[in-house]
Design a protein around this motif. Sequence first.
Motif, PDB file in Angstrom:
ATOM      1  N   SER A  44       0.834  -1.208   0.000  1.00  0.00           N
ATOM      2  CA  SER A  44       0.000   0.000   0.000  1.00  0.00           C
ATOM      3  C   SER A  44       0.866   1.256   0.000  1.00  0.00           C
ATOM      4  O   SER A  44       0.538   2.248  -0.655  1.00  0.00           O
ATOM      5  N   SER A  45       1.983   1.223   0.688  1.00  0.00           N
ATOM      6  CA  SER A  45       2.885   2.368   0.690  1.00  0.00           C
ATOM      7  C   SER A  45       3.505   2.578  -0.684  1.00  0.00           C
ATOM      8  O   SER A  45       3.686   3.713  -1.128  1.00  0.00           O
ATOM      9  N   LYS A  47       2.073   1.795  -3.514  1.00  0.00           N
ATOM     10  CA  LYS A  47       1.015   2.346  -4.371  1.00  0.00           C
ATOM     11  C   LYS A  47       0.774   3.815  -4.073  1.00  0.00           C
ATOM     12  O   LYS A  47       0.518   4.597  -4.974  1.00  0.00           O
ATOM     13  N   ASP A  48       0.857   4.177  -2.793  1.00  0.00           N
ATOM     14  CA  ASP A  48       0.581   5.559  -2.408  1.00  0.00           C
ATOM     15  C   ASP A  48       1.720   6.506  -2.779  1.00  0.00           C
ATOM     16  O   ASP A  48       1.480   7.648  -3.168  1.00  0.00           O
ATOM     17  N   ASN A  49       2.970   6.054  -2.658  1.00  0.00           N
ATOM     18  CA  ASN A  49       4.105   6.956  -2.861  1.00  0.00           C
ATOM     19  C   ASN A  49       5.223   6.247  -3.635  1.00  0.00           C
ATOM     20  O   ASN A  49       6.281   5.953  -3.063  1.00  0.00           O
ATOM     21  N   PRO A  50       5.046   5.957  -4.922  1.00  0.00           N
ATOM     22  CA  PRO A  50       6.086   5.236  -5.666  1.00  0.00           C
ATOM     23  C   PRO A  50       7.341   6.074  -5.900  1.00  0.00           C
ATOM     24  O   PRO A  50       8.450   5.540  -5.926  1.00  0.00           O
ATOM     25  N   THR A  51       7.195   7.388  -6.036  1.00  0.00           N
ATOM     26  CA  THR A  51       8.357   8.245  -6.277  1.00  0.00           C
ATOM     27  C   THR A  51       9.295   8.242  -5.079  1.00  0.00           C
ATOM     28  O   THR A  51      10.512   8.176  -5.230  1.00  0.00           O
ATOM     29  N   GLY A  52       8.736   8.317  -3.912  1.00  0.00           N
ATOM     30  CA  GLY A  52       9.548   8.287  -2.693  1.00  0.00           C
ATOM     31  C   GLY A  52      10.328   6.996  -2.567  1.00  0.00           C
ATOM     32  O   GLY A  52      11.504   6.991  -2.181  1.00  0.00           O
ATOM     33  N   TRP A  53       9.673   5.886  -2.880  1.00  0.00           N
ATOM     34  CA  TRP A  53      10.352   4.590  -2.832  1.00  0.00           C
ATOM     35  C   TRP A  53      11.469   4.518  -3.871  1.00  0.00           C
ATOM     36  O   TRP A  53      12.541   3.990  -3.595  1.00  0.00           O
TER      37      TRP A  53
END
Length: 134
Positions: A44-45, A47-53
């Motif tokens: 879920s993280s 999906k919510d923030n792919p750029t940060g990952w």
Amino acid sequence: MDRELSRQQEIERLIRSGDQARSFLSSEVRSFKAKLDVPARVRSSLKDNPTGWLIGSAASGLAASLFLRRKPEKPVREKSSHPLGFLALILTLVRPLAKVWLTDQVKSYLADGAIRFASGRAQTSRNHSDRSFQ
């Protein structure tokens, strides 16, 4: 009568209290399971923030490559092993030839043994057949 009514009310109050506790505990169990489900939280993280990952993984990879870099070792000059390399090359080339030669030798030995065995059986059977008529 009044006593039975108050007793009935107490039972109903205890039932309501039990239902409230059960619903509270079930919601707490659900939230606890959600906190412990690490793969689902990571998904879920992502999906919510792919750029940060993506930026985080690139930064951690860069940091790991900088901090975990080995110092280049000085090349050690090894003694020349040409005679051993030449011997290994000769053995590599001779091995298939030796297999073929040894296989031919075994075949010829077995074929000669089979011929000797067959001729020995023929002579034995002739000797036995000659004796039976005498």
